[in-house]
Scaffold this active site. Structure first.
Site, PDB file in Angstrom:
ATOM      1  CD  GLN B 236       2.611 -51.342  26.632  1.00  0.00           C
ATOM      2  OE1 GLN B 236       3.263 -50.431  26.147  1.00  0.00           O
ATOM      3  NE2 GLN B 236       3.220 -52.461  27.359  1.00  0.00           N
ATOM      4  NE  ARG B 383      12.666 -55.479  25.028  1.00  0.00           N
ATOM      5  CZ  ARG B 383      12.489 -55.631  23.592  1.00  0.00           C
ATOM      6  NH1 ARG B 383      12.468 -54.564  22.938  1.00  0.00           N
ATOM      7  NH2 ARG B 383      12.302 -56.798  23.236  1.00  0.00           N
ATOM      8  CB  CYS B 384      12.222 -51.660  32.267  1.00  0.00           C
ATOM      9  SG  CYS B 384      12.345 -51.556  34.082  1.00  0.00           S
ATOM     10  CD  GLU B 753      11.200 -56.295  32.671  1.00  0.00           C
ATOM     11  OE1 GLU B 753      10.321 -55.396  32.398  1.00  0.00           O
ATOM     12  OE2 GLU B 753      11.500 -56.342  33.808  1.00  0.00           O
TER      13      GLU B 753
END
Lengths: 290, 801, 161
Positions: B236, B383-384, B753
């Protein structure tokens, strides 16, 4: 994840398959749908030297009626069980159970024979076979023997089948009109094994339970038959108290393995709950059929 | 056509900010033409596989690779001894710790990487793994972080022996990593002593895993002739990988080419640098051949970074009306055997200090202790961004606990405590400056649409009949868009992000970014921002990311930072283009720059609408008729250092029904109202919300990575790890309010998120609310039917009539 | 030493003959030998459905099928879905309804949905969810996948009238 190497054989007849297993010895395994065996091989839990694929053996296919029995070729896939007009009409319990197994893709490969013969207490058909009092035809090069389902399961992955035998046929009864049936399965998600499941078959005679079979999935080393619960209901009107009594009796025979799906207490209680629900549904169906 | 219709037609033609244009990414994915790391094939490429530890904690007595090496087709078996001369047997982590690339004399977690087998194909590599004989001496494991700092606890990290200071200050114990404190302790303690009402709760956020459908992997190809290294990697943050690889290998960064091709989901798991990447690079350098390493699913779940595992103690102090006066939080953070959290350098517990949430709390204090255990390292986001979920979860749970203690309605207590619109920018007690928010408006809208009062009445009726129904609210505030370089860096590189745009002579464009899409739709949405800013149709703007040779440096995509950072860079790069275009237009129209005004896709002479130059015309002129003194071409670069984070928020409502005889939880309704500021593409936003909520559902209802006492990880395959199918997944209703960020060039805040951060609390609060009448204030996730039933059974709620 | 066998089969209408180790998994043959990399490997244990292909008219998970078992089979992968006239209605549906994000599950979803719509040309939402239960998606929450399949069902039904 990669399976270990093996020799692959694809016999075209049952005779050939049985000859192959004789000559291959202990390290050979029959391959049915492959949805238990191949993952086990990929995890390298199972490392057979020879795989004998039963996919091309015509004698192991097909579903047909033979008097008051239905003879099921063990290589019938779960989706073939679901789609069988004969079973839907004469033994609708089996298609109903098959719908609860795995997912659409897996049901296209996974076979009823593999599910029954693997000896995994988490599989769904074995308990159903006990309830149906099915017979398993086991064939080896030496001949054939018929083992009742109720005498087939000894322990986890341990059955009456010898290494040189193949499950050649599954014989189940035609369910008479008025037979109530149900399979209740509690699971975390689609495709998962049962936390607990219960199968019930019953017939009524003027509101009295004439005959009942109650069997359980995944709450012991083998599928379980709740005989005491069956006896408690036989010859009686099935009211709420009777259902509760049967559930309690069924719970007494449970000895489930703990895993992420739950501990012994939970799984045992869920077996009881599935018994309650299965009896009620079977009862309704028996009454509807009248 | 009137002027307004004409303008609307031109706006529509642009496909800019606010339109739901279809995705530019889809064409190749729906035709099987994606290009993921495992799709990369190079001539002579070799395949690698790991030998991993079966023990959670053990000394390695010996490693015998001879049988493996004797297997035809095996090219190499690397162990720590082979990497040691290159000083590559250990690598730095993003958290300031070090991590063994291959186990050096000792393993600290089950499935730890012990040896790296390289062979002609993956089948041979898998066979060779079985032939490597490793002799272990098992050591006692610590899997309960509450025992990590026992006086006689086993030493997890002998390599840190005697170091009483770590990357984040003093260490209290040999298994201690850091203590992080923020807030005014004295003031907070003082308020707690005198407050009329206080509540306290132990809340565990279990260890879980983001588990993208594509596992991690890399292909490394070292070109000996030119001394250049090319690496395709599931990352990423490919630019950071390039920097790390250069620092580790000693190769000039200009000779390291990192490509993050299509990424099959990331969710934070693909931020870190893993031993497999390093080993594939070393193997390629040593063997002079391309080496591919692809994890299988078990390895991914077992050895690649987990999320969460925060043991939190929450405390709130309130006045007699339920207005919160102070908040106090203590966290014991289980980091596993190495500290490889992927947080910005100065933030060992990420932005956990967002834990005052959407509420006006004047005094607060947080302490976080990080400790080692014999578990997989990680603690990356799922996802945070950076522990925001944990912080948001603890406050959203605690406010429910407070409401219950005071007999207040859970919506009412929120309404009493919200930060009010006029308080923005709002200084939180734990150090943040919230940019904007409309919390009360959001919650009131949700309550109205869902008829909250009627739901509470229904619940009351059901409780009388012994039925279990729960209503969960979550009115969360997020912190995303890391971040200002003065406070946020990774390995010393500030967390800016970038956009570089070139307008071609015929009026189409290419723009490149330092971020990296993993499903977020950057090709689609960045083009929309640029379309609006430069007046070229989004269809004519190509977006590229992931190739470090061509893309400008950026810190990557995680924690909803792409829109707040790179999206801002796009807007500002676009404005630079427009500024130059204005000069060219003025030259072409023979007027002064100030006589021109921007009109959607053109510069118009003020008051003379038919005197105009479209951007397409200007682009052509940029390559042949620039005014004297102005260089030709139409390009711009923006490296955007955000002045602040952005603070998306939302109000979620979840209704569950619980089968009291099986413990099964059924989500009847989920209403999600999000405020992510300016909305770039509503279709994409809805997609992000659906996905984030589904992950939140999975986290709340079943995801766990438990260990037994011996250090064995239970359930690291999809047989056990809970990933819901379409059948179990709830249906969602989405809604929105728009409160733009005042400091972001287009007012956008980021959304990826939010649904996860807010969703987990909503599901959790709903389940616990179902038991509120029985005095239950908290239940730890996951709400598997087995654990829910146990609560029911213990409370005698499953009595039959 | 691993035994090799020659396997002949048809993939997306094209006849192939490959010599493979008997243990080779169909998904690897498709991806590595035939370079059809649209079919993905997600879980290795037949749970996720990313490797779904159509084998003799049935959806199967190609990570749990041996290539030798595909002797003389007809295989369809995502690469064979579009026709000479362009995209398959399902491909269109996934794009129109935003039925994908990272794209990794998409080929398996499409190939499964292709067969599912032949089994059930006019499914309701629950039937779609059940019919697609062998395919996991981590990005979309399935809501738009359901819509995408409805889109295709409607388009195909309209086309066949």
């Amino acid at each position: 994840m990669i399976p270990p190497s093996f020799a692959y054989r694809a016999p075209a007849s049952l005779k050939e398959a049985l000859a192959l297993i004789d000559e291959s010895g202990d390290d050979a395994k029959f391959l049915a749908g492959g949805h238990s065996l191949l993952p086990m091989m990929k995890f390298r839990v199972s490392e057979p030297a020879v795989l004998i694929d039963l996919g091309g053996v015509p004698e192991l296919q097909g579903i047909r009626e033979a008097g008051d029995r239905i003879h099921i070729g063990p290589m019938s896939t779960e989706n073939e069980i679901i789609g069988s007009a004969l079973l839907q009409q004469k033994c609708p319990l089996l298609p109903e159970v098959a719908r609860w197994i795995a997912d659409p893709q897996v049901r296209n490969r996974g076979t009823i024979g593999g599910d029954v013969a693997h000896g995994d207490p988490a599989n769904d058909h074995p308990a159903v076979m006990l309830a149906l009092e099915a017979d398993f035809v086991l064939r080896s090069s030496q001949g054939e023997r018929v083992v009742p389902a109720n005498e087939f399961y000894f322990g986890t992955y341990f059955t009456a089948m010898e290494a040189n035998e193949v499950l050649a046929e599954i014989r189940v009864p035609v369910l008479g009109p008025g037979t109530g049936y149900a399979y209740k399965k509690l699971k975390r998600k689609t495709g998962d094994f049962a936390i607990a499941a219960a199968c019930v078959l019953l017939t009524l005679d003027r509101g009295i339970c004439k005959r009942i079979a109650i069997t359980l999935t995944n709450v012991g080393p083998t599928p379980l038959r709740a005989s005491a619960a069956e006896q408690a209901l036989t010859g009686k009107a099935i009211d709420d108290a009777a259902v509760e009594n049967a559930a309690q009796l069924a719970m007494q025979i449970c000895d489930p393995a703990e895993d992420l799906r739950g501990d012994k207490e939970y799984k045992t209680h869920m077996a009881g709950e599935m018994v309650r629900r299965a009896i009620r549904q079977a009862l309704e169906r028996a009454k509807e059929a009248k | 056509m009137g002027i307004l219709e004409d303008q609307q037609a031109r706006i529509d033609q642009l496909g800019g900010i606010g339109c739901g244009r279809k995705r530019k990414e889809d064409a190749r994915f729906i035709q099987g033409k994606g290009n993921y790391v495992d799709d990369v094939k190079l001539p002579g490429m070799l395949h690698a596989d790991f030998v991993r530890s079966p023990y959670g904690h053990a000394r390695i007595k010996s490693i015998d690779t001879s049988k493996a090496l004797a297997l035809p087709g095996v090219r190499a078996v690397l162990t720590a001894k082979d990497l040691a001369p290159l000083k590559l047997h250990w690598m730095p982590t993003l958290a300031g710790d070090v991590q063994a690339v291959l186990a050096d004399e000792k393993v600290g977690f089950q499935y730890q990487e012990v040896a790296f087998v390289v062979a002609d194909d993956r089948y041979i590599a898998a066979d060779a793994v079985d032939l490597v004989k490793v002799e272990y001496e098992e050591l006692p494991s610590i899997t309960d972080p509450f025992h990590s700092m026992d006086p006689d606890a086993p030493v997890i990290r002998p390599d840190l022996d005697g170091k009483d200071t770590g990357a984040h200050g003093k260490r209290k114990h040999y298994n201690h990593i850091f203590t992080w404190e923020v807030g005014d302790k004295a003031e907070t303690d003082r308020v707690f002593e005198t407050a009329p009402v206080t509540v306290k709760e132990q809340i565990w956020y279990p260890r879980n895993h983001g588990m993208p459908l594509e596992t991690c992997g890399s292909v490394a190809s070292f070109d000996k002739v030119n001394g250049e290294l090319k690496v395709w990697v599931t990352s990423q943050a490919p630019h950071v990988v390039r920097t790390v690889v250069s620092l580790l290998s000693g190769l000039d960064e200009s000779k390291v080419h990192v490509v993050a091709p299509d990424i099959g989901g990331g969710f934070g798991v693909k931020v870190g640098v893993y031993p497999g990447y390093v080993c594939s690079i070393v193997a390629s350098i040593v063997l002079g051949k391309p080496v591919k390493w692809i994890e299988d699913r078990v390895e991914h779940l077992a050895a690649t970074a987990f999320g969460r595992d925060y043991h939190m103690t929450g405390e709130l102090a309130a006045d007699a009306d339920g207005r919160i006066q102070a908040a106090r939080f203590y966290v014991l953070a289980d980091h596993g055997a190495f500290d490889s959290c992927a947080d910005p350098t100065k933030w060992p517990a990420g932005f956990f200090n967002i834990c005052t949430g959407s509420y006006d709390i004047k005094a607060a204090h947080v302490t976080v202790d990080g400790v080692y255990t014999n578990k997989t390292p990680g603690g990356v986001s799922y996802r945070c961004s950076f522990r925001v979920t944990e912080g948001s979860y603890v406050i959203e749970r605690m406010i429910d606990v407070l409401a219950q203690k005071m007999g207040l309605d859970k919506a009412e207590i929120r309404l009493r405590n919200f930060i009010k619109p006029e308080q923005f920018p709002y200084q939180s007690a734990l150090g943040w400056e919230y940019d904007s928010g409309s919390y009360e408006a959001g919650l009131r809208k949700v309550m109205e649409v869902c008829d909250y009062a009627a739901l509470r009445r229904e619940q009351e009726e059901k409780r009388k009949r012994g039925e279990l129904m729960g209503i969960g609210l979550s009115t969360f505030t997020e912190i995303v868009g890391a971040g200002p370089t003065k406070i946020c860096d990774i390995l010393g590189v500030g967390m800016f992000d970038s956009c570089e745009i070139r307008i071609h002579p015929t009026g189409s464009a290419i723009a490149r970014f330092g971020t990296k899409d993993q499903g977020q739709s950057h090709r689609t949405t960045y083009a929309q921002i640029l379309a609006t800013e430069v007046g070229i149709p989004s269809e004519s703007i190509m977006i590229e990311e992931g190739d470090t040779d061509t893309a400008p440096y950026g810190l990557g995509t995680y924690g909803s930072r792409s829109t707040p950072t790179a999206g801002a860079a796009a807007a500002r790069a676009g404005r630079k283009i427009r500024a130059k275009a204005q000069k060219i237009a003025a030259h072409l129209l023979e007027v002064a720059e100030d006589d021109l005004e921007w009109d959607i896709d053109r510069f118009v002479v003020k008051g003379v609408p038919d005197q105009a130059k479209t951007m397409k015309e200007i682009a052509w002129a940029a390559y042949n008729r620039t005014p004297p003194g102005l260089e030709p071409g139409l390009e711009a670069v923006e490296y955007y250092d955000p002045p602040n984070m952005t603070y998306p928020s939302g109000a979620y409502l979840c209704v569950v029904d619980i089968d009291r005889h099986t413990g099964e939880v059924k989500v009847r309704r989920f209403y999600a109202l999000d405020d992510c500021g300016t909305r770039i593409n509503p279709m994409v936003i809805d997609g992000q919300i659906h996905g984030g909520l589904t992950e939140a559902f999975a986290v709340a209802m079943g995801q766990e990575l438990p260990y037994d006492k011996a250090g064995n990880l239970l359930g690291a395959s999809l047989l056990d790890y809970f990933v819901p199918t379409a059948v179990e997944t709830p249906r969602y209703e989405t809604d929105f309010t728009v409160t733009p960020s005042p400091h972001h060039p287009i007012g956008a805040k980021g959304v990826g998120e939010s649904p996860h951060v807010g969703g987990v609390s909503a599901f959790s609060n709903a389940v616990i609310d179902a038991f509120a009448h029985a005095g239950v204030t908290h239940l730890n996730m996951p709400y598997k039917s087995s654990t829910v039933w146990k609560t029911i059974h213990t409370l005698n709620l499953d009595q039959r009539a | 030493m691993s035994e090799q066998q020659t396997v002949g089969f048809t993939v997306n209408g094209e006849r192939h003959t490959v010599s493979v180790p008997t243990r080779e998994l169909l998904v690897h043959t498709l991806r590595e030998r035939l370079h059809l990399t649209g079919t993905h490997i997600g879980c290795d244990s037949s749970h996720c459905g990313a490797c779904t292909v159509d084998l003799n008219g049935r959806s199967v998970k190609s990570c749990t099928v041996l290539t030798v078992q595909a002797q003389n089979a007809e295989v369809l992968t995502v690469e064979g879905l579009a026709g000479p006239d362009g995209l398959h209605p399902l491909q269109e549906g996934f794009r129109e309804e935003h039925g994908l994000q990272c794209g990794f599950c998409t080929p398996g979803m499409l190939v499964r949905a292709y067969r599912f719509l032949q089994e059930n040309p006019d499914p309701d939402e629950d039937q779609i969810r059940t019919g697609m239960a062998g395919n996991l998606c981590r990005c979309t929450g399935y809501q738009n996948i359901v819509k995408a399949i409805r889109y295709a069902a409607e388009k195909q039904t309209a086309g066949s009238v």
